[in-house]
Design a protein around this motif. Structure first.
Motif, PDB file in Angstrom:
ATOM      1  N   ALA A  62      37.591  32.773  17.398  1.00 27.90           N
ATOM      2  CA  ALA A  62      36.935  31.466  17.326  1.00 27.90           C
ATOM      3  C   ALA A  62      35.624  31.504  18.358  1.00 27.90           C
ATOM      4  CB  ALA A  62      37.933  30.609  18.127  1.00 27.90           C
ATOM      5  N   ARG A  63      35.584  32.471  19.097  1.00 29.48           N
ATOM      6  CA  ARG A  63      34.083  32.686  19.995  1.00 29.48           C
ATOM      7  C   ARG A  63      33.443  33.353  19.499  1.00 29.48           C
ATOM      8  NH1 ARG A  63      33.472  28.563  23.792  1.00 29.48           N
ATOM      9  NH2 ARG A  63      35.715  28.203  25.110  1.00 29.48           N
ATOM     10  N   GLY A  64      33.699  34.432  18.388  1.00 27.78           N
ATOM     11  CA  GLY A  64      33.098  35.480  17.863  1.00 27.78           C
ATOM     12  C   GLY A  64      32.879  36.288  18.699  1.00 27.78           C
ATOM     13  N   TRP A  65      33.790  36.782  19.607  1.00 30.51           N
ATOM     14  CA  TRP A  65      34.063  37.850  20.459  1.00 30.51           C
ATOM     15  C   TRP A  65      34.810  38.971  19.889  1.00 30.51           C
ATOM     16  CZ3 TRP A  65      35.170  34.325  25.489  1.00 30.51           C
ATOM     17  CH2 TRP A  65      33.925  33.599  25.611  1.00 30.51           C
ATOM     18  N   ASP A  66      34.509  40.076  20.579  1.00 30.80           N
ATOM     19  CA  ASP A  66      35.535  41.474  20.568  1.00 30.80           C
ATOM     20  C   ASP A  66      36.102  41.538  21.969  1.00 30.80           C
ATOM     21  OD1 ASP A  66      33.796  42.618  22.246  1.00 30.80           O
ATOM     22  OD2 ASP A  66      32.863  43.556  20.674  1.00 30.80           O
ATOM     23  N   THR A  67      37.069  42.549  21.971  1.00 27.00           N
ATOM     24  CA  THR A  67      37.865  42.804  23.412  1.00 27.00           C
ATOM     25  C   THR A  67      36.701  43.143  24.567  1.00 27.00           C
ATOM     26  OG1 THR A  67      38.119  44.803  22.437  1.00 27.00           O
ATOM     27  CG2 THR A  67      39.889  43.330  22.205  1.00 27.00           C
ATOM     28  N   GLY A  68      35.460  43.268  24.112  1.00 23.10           N
ATOM     29  CA  GLY A  68      34.665  43.557  25.253  1.00 23.10           C
ATOM     30  C   GLY A  68      34.547  42.286  26.096  1.00 23.10           C
ATOM     31  N   ARG A  69      34.829  41.050  25.649  1.00 21.30           N
ATOM     32  CA  ARG A  69      34.675  40.051  26.403  1.00 21.30           C
ATOM     33  C   ARG A  69      36.439  39.754  26.995  1.00 21.30           C
ATOM     34  NH1 ARG A  69      30.395  36.564  25.563  1.00 21.30           N
ATOM     35  NH2 ARG A  69      28.636  37.687  24.436  1.00 21.30           N
ATOM     36  N   LEU A  70      37.119  40.577  26.852  1.00 26.51           N
ATOM     37  CA  LEU A  70      38.468  40.136  27.074  1.00 26.51           C
ATOM     38  C   LEU A  70      38.820  40.932  28.547  1.00 26.51           C
ATOM     39  CD1 LEU A  70      41.466  39.330  26.762  1.00 26.51           C
ATOM     40  CD2 LEU A  70      41.770  41.514  25.579  1.00 26.51           C
ATOM     41  N   ILE A  71      39.282  40.109  29.558  1.00 26.75           N
ATOM     42  CA  ILE A  71      39.436  40.698  31.019  1.00 26.75           C
ATOM     43  C   ILE A  71      40.875  40.190  31.453  1.00 26.75           C
ATOM     44  CG2 ILE A  71      37.169  40.929  31.682  1.00 26.75           C
ATOM     45  CD1 ILE A  71      37.277  38.479  33.269  1.00 26.75           C
ATOM     46  N   CYS A  72      41.467  40.823  32.643  1.00 27.76           N
ATOM     47  CA  CYS A  72      42.380  40.304  33.329  1.00 27.76           C
ATOM     48  C   CYS A  72      41.941  39.751  34.538  1.00 27.76           C
ATOM     49  CB  CYS A  72      43.744  41.192  33.172  1.00 27.76           C
ATOM     50  SG  CYS A  72      43.095  42.710  34.208  1.00 27.76           S
ATOM     51  N   HIS A  73      43.045  38.750  35.075  1.00 22.87           N
ATOM     52  CA  HIS A  73      42.719  38.297  36.611  1.00 22.87           C
ATOM     53  C   HIS A  73      42.311  39.436  37.455  1.00 22.87           C
ATOM     54  CE1 HIS A  73      43.723  34.872  39.328  1.00 22.87           C
ATOM     55  NE2 HIS A  73      42.792  35.432  39.651  1.00 22.87           N
ATOM     56  N   ASP A  74      43.257  40.567  37.484  1.00 22.59           N
ATOM     57  CA  ASP A  74      42.620  41.655  38.370  1.00 22.59           C
ATOM     58  C   ASP A  74      41.298  41.974  38.101  1.00 22.59           C
ATOM     59  OD1 ASP A  74      43.589  44.170  40.080  1.00 22.59           O
ATOM     60  OD2 ASP A  74      42.852  45.072  38.185  1.00 22.59           O
ATOM     61  N   GLU A  75      40.904  42.199  36.986  1.00 21.09           N
ATOM     62  CA  GLU A  75      39.330  42.712  36.831  1.00 21.09           C
ATOM     63  C   GLU A  75      38.351  41.532  37.333  1.00 21.09           C
ATOM     64  OE1 GLU A  75      39.600  45.336  32.833  1.00 21.09           O
ATOM     65  OE2 GLU A  75      39.979  43.321  32.606  1.00 21.09           O
ATOM     66  N   ALA A  76      38.590  40.446  37.113  1.00 20.36           N
ATOM     67  CA  ALA A  76      37.898  39.047  37.493  1.00 20.36           C
ATOM     68  C   ALA A  76      37.650  39.238  38.906  1.00 20.36           C
ATOM     69  CB  ALA A  76      38.530  37.875  36.997  1.00 20.36           C
ATOM     70  N   CYS A  77      39.154  39.342  39.743  1.00 18.35           N
ATOM     71  CA  CYS A  77      39.056  39.351  41.056  1.00 18.35           C
ATOM     72  C   CYS A  77      38.175  40.653  41.741  1.00 18.35           C
ATOM     73  CB  CYS A  77      40.454  39.619  41.618  1.00 18.35           C
ATOM     74  SG  CYS A  77      40.668  40.035  43.515  1.00 18.35           S
ATOM     75  N   ARG A  78      38.001  41.668  41.107  1.00 20.15           N
ATOM     76  CA  ARG A  78      37.103  42.780  41.448  1.00 20.15           C
ATOM     77  C   ARG A  78      35.527  42.340  40.910  1.00 20.15           C
ATOM     78  NH1 ARG A  78      38.581  46.726  38.501  1.00 20.15           N
ATOM     79  NH2 ARG A  78      40.567  46.177  37.687  1.00 20.15           N
ATOM     80  N   MET A  79      35.442  41.560  40.066  1.00 23.16           N
ATOM     81  CA  MET A  79      34.054  41.330  39.419  1.00 23.16           C
ATOM     82  C   MET A  79      33.316  40.345  40.365  1.00 23.16           C
ATOM     83  SD  MET A  79      34.961  41.530  35.378  1.00 23.16           S
ATOM     84  CE  MET A  79      33.295  40.950  34.787  1.00 23.16           C
ATOM     85  N   TRP A  80      34.248  39.129  40.853  1.00 19.82           N
ATOM     86  CA  TRP A  80      33.371  37.968  41.171  1.00 19.82           C
ATOM     87  C   TRP A  80      33.823  37.528  42.453  1.00 19.82           C
ATOM     88  CZ3 TRP A  80      35.124  36.539  35.870  1.00 19.82           C
ATOM     89  CH2 TRP A  80      34.103  36.926  34.676  1.00 19.82           C
ATOM     90  N   GLY A  81      35.354  38.104  42.985  1.00 20.16           N
ATOM     91  CA  GLY A  81      35.847  37.668  43.970  1.00 20.16           C
ATOM     92  C   GLY A  81      36.450  36.239  44.043  1.00 20.16           C
ATOM     93  N   GLY A  82      36.761  35.477  45.445  1.00 20.00           N
ATOM     94  CA  GLY A  82      37.112  34.114  45.343  1.00 20.00           C
ATOM     95  C   GLY A  82      38.718  33.991  44.817  1.00 20.00           C
ATOM     96  N   THR A  83      39.209  35.276  44.647  1.00 17.79           N
ATOM     97  CA  THR A  83      40.585  35.222  44.412  1.00 17.79           C
ATOM     98  C   THR A  83      41.254  36.517  44.674  1.00 17.79           C
ATOM     99  OG1 THR A  83      42.329  35.089  42.684  1.00 17.79           O
ATOM    100  CG2 THR A  83      40.169  35.871  41.963  1.00 17.79           C
ATOM    101  N   ASP A  84      42.526  36.756  45.227  1.00 12.17           N
ATOM    102  CA  ASP A  84      43.028  38.218  45.425  1.00 12.17           C
ATOM    103  C   ASP A  84      44.165  38.379  44.397  1.00 12.17           C
ATOM    104  OD1 ASP A  84      45.070  36.121  46.226  1.00 12.17           O
ATOM    105  OD2 ASP A  84      45.145  36.928  48.387  1.00 12.17           O
ATOM    106  N   HIS A  85      44.173  37.768  43.243  1.00 15.56           N
ATOM    107  CA  HIS A  85      45.399  38.084  42.314  1.00 15.56           C
ATOM    108  C   HIS A  85      45.096  39.360  41.528  1.00 15.56           C
ATOM    109  CE1 HIS A  85      46.963  33.522  42.381  1.00 15.56           C
ATOM    110  NE2 HIS A  85      46.585  34.134  43.599  1.00 15.56           N
ATOM    111  N   THR A  86      46.194  40.135  41.261  1.00 14.95           N
ATOM    112  CA  THR A  86      46.179  41.188  40.303  1.00 14.95           C
ATOM    113  C   THR A  86      46.593  41.133  39.205  1.00 14.95           C
ATOM    114  OG1 THR A  86      47.945  42.171  41.336  1.00 14.95           O
ATOM    115  CG2 THR A  86      45.694  42.783  42.511  1.00 14.95           C
ATOM    116  N   ASP A  87      47.242  40.023  38.524  1.00 12.96           N
ATOM    117  CA  ASP A  87      47.967  39.708  37.380  1.00 12.96           C
ATOM    118  C   ASP A  87      47.102  40.037  36.199  1.00 12.96           C
ATOM    119  OD1 ASP A  87      47.063  37.077  38.673  1.00 12.96           O
ATOM    120  OD2 ASP A  87      47.477  36.317  36.589  1.00 12.96           O
TER     121      ASP A  87
END
Length: 276
Positions: free
Chosen positions: A109-134
């Motif tokens: 729907a967004r016209g994206w591929d899996t290069g735009r797909l991340i998990c919470h664990d990756e988001a935590c390491r990319m931007w911070g503000g959370t310590d979740h690894t799910d």
């Protein structure tokens, strides 16, 4: 056909123009997607995601263009899905399939591929503000990985069904009973092949009309029926497995093993006589 049902419980806290799709897991084993929808509807200001899925269904809970708190400092960058945590392997496998379809739909729907797909664990390491690894701990519990999930979203092979489920499919294939009064997928495949042999009377067509020829032609007819049945059912199973994101080779091997076991156990005796 979409697996996502609409159940908006919140309008979020502002506009959203995301760049990523983030996958979470709920850390609430056994609670279903419907349970979360109910809870979020009663508490619309608590953290939630745009979607939630379990082992039977998925819900769209917040408009995709509205901001929700689900990924720390990355909230303004991500649309998100919460995967409900199963308590048994069968539900885990089914849940993975449904979650992958949800993600696949939303990326498309967004016209994206899996290069735009991340998990919470990756988001935590990319931007911070959370310590979740799910959902890493949840996946690991069932011997699964984030890379496998991304491959499944892409349409690759995956451990989509358990060994026991494959054996059950094989057993059901072998025990199939033909019913000419109830057309189904199998019948459709069979008739497409031009193999309308079920109503054919081999005895009437047996040259010479004796018992020997009758038995020979009956046997030939039964073998044709068996070949048509196996071919048609193989095609149907392959189509079904692909639509589920399963591995056709895994199912095919289970079926092959079951059929071989049955054939090895068969005892066929043909007695020839000169009489009619």
């Amino acid at each position: 056909m979409s697996v996502i049902k609409k159940a908006i419980v919140s309008q979020g806290s502002g506009p959203l123009n995301p760049s990523y799709f983030c996958v979470h897991s709920t850390a609430n084993p056994g609670a279903t997607a419907a349970n979360h929808v109910t809870y979020w509807s009663r508490n619309p200001t608590i953290p939630m995601a745009h979607l939630v899925s379990d082992w039977t269904e998925a819900y769209h809970t917040v408009p995709y263009d509205r901001l929700v708190a689900h990924v720390g400092n990355g909230n303004s960058l991500c649309e998100g899905l919460e995967i409900c945590e199963a308590t048994n392997e069968t539900d885990f496998q089914r849940g993975i399939q449904i979650a992958a379809q949800v993600v696949r739909e939303r990326l498309a729907a967004r016209g994206w591929d899996t290069g735009r797909l991340i998990c919470h664990d990756e988001a935590c390491r990319m931007w911070g503000g959370t310590d979740h690894t799910d959902p890493i701990p949840y996946f690991t519990k069932w011997g699964y990985s984030w890379d496998q999930f991304k491959q499944l979203v892409q349409g690759g092979t995956d451990m989509a069904i358990t060994t026991d489920e494959a054996k059950q499919i094989a057993a059901e294939v072998w025990s199939y009973q033909y019913d000419p009064n109830q057309p189904n997928m199998y019948n459709a495949v069979q008739y497409e092949m031009g193999g309308k042999i079920w109503g054919y009377d081999y005895k009437k067509s047996a040259p010479g009309g004796n018992v020997y020829n009758t038995l020979v032609y009956e046997t030939q007819g039964q073998l044709k029926e068996l070949k048509t049945m196996v071919t048609a059912q193989t095609a149907a199973i392959e189509a079904l497995s692909k639509s589920m994101g399963a591995d056709p080779q895994q199912i095919a091997k289970a079926v092959q093993d079951a059929v071989k076991a049955k054939l090895d156990a068969l005892e066929i005796t043909v007695t020839a006589t000169d009489g009619d």
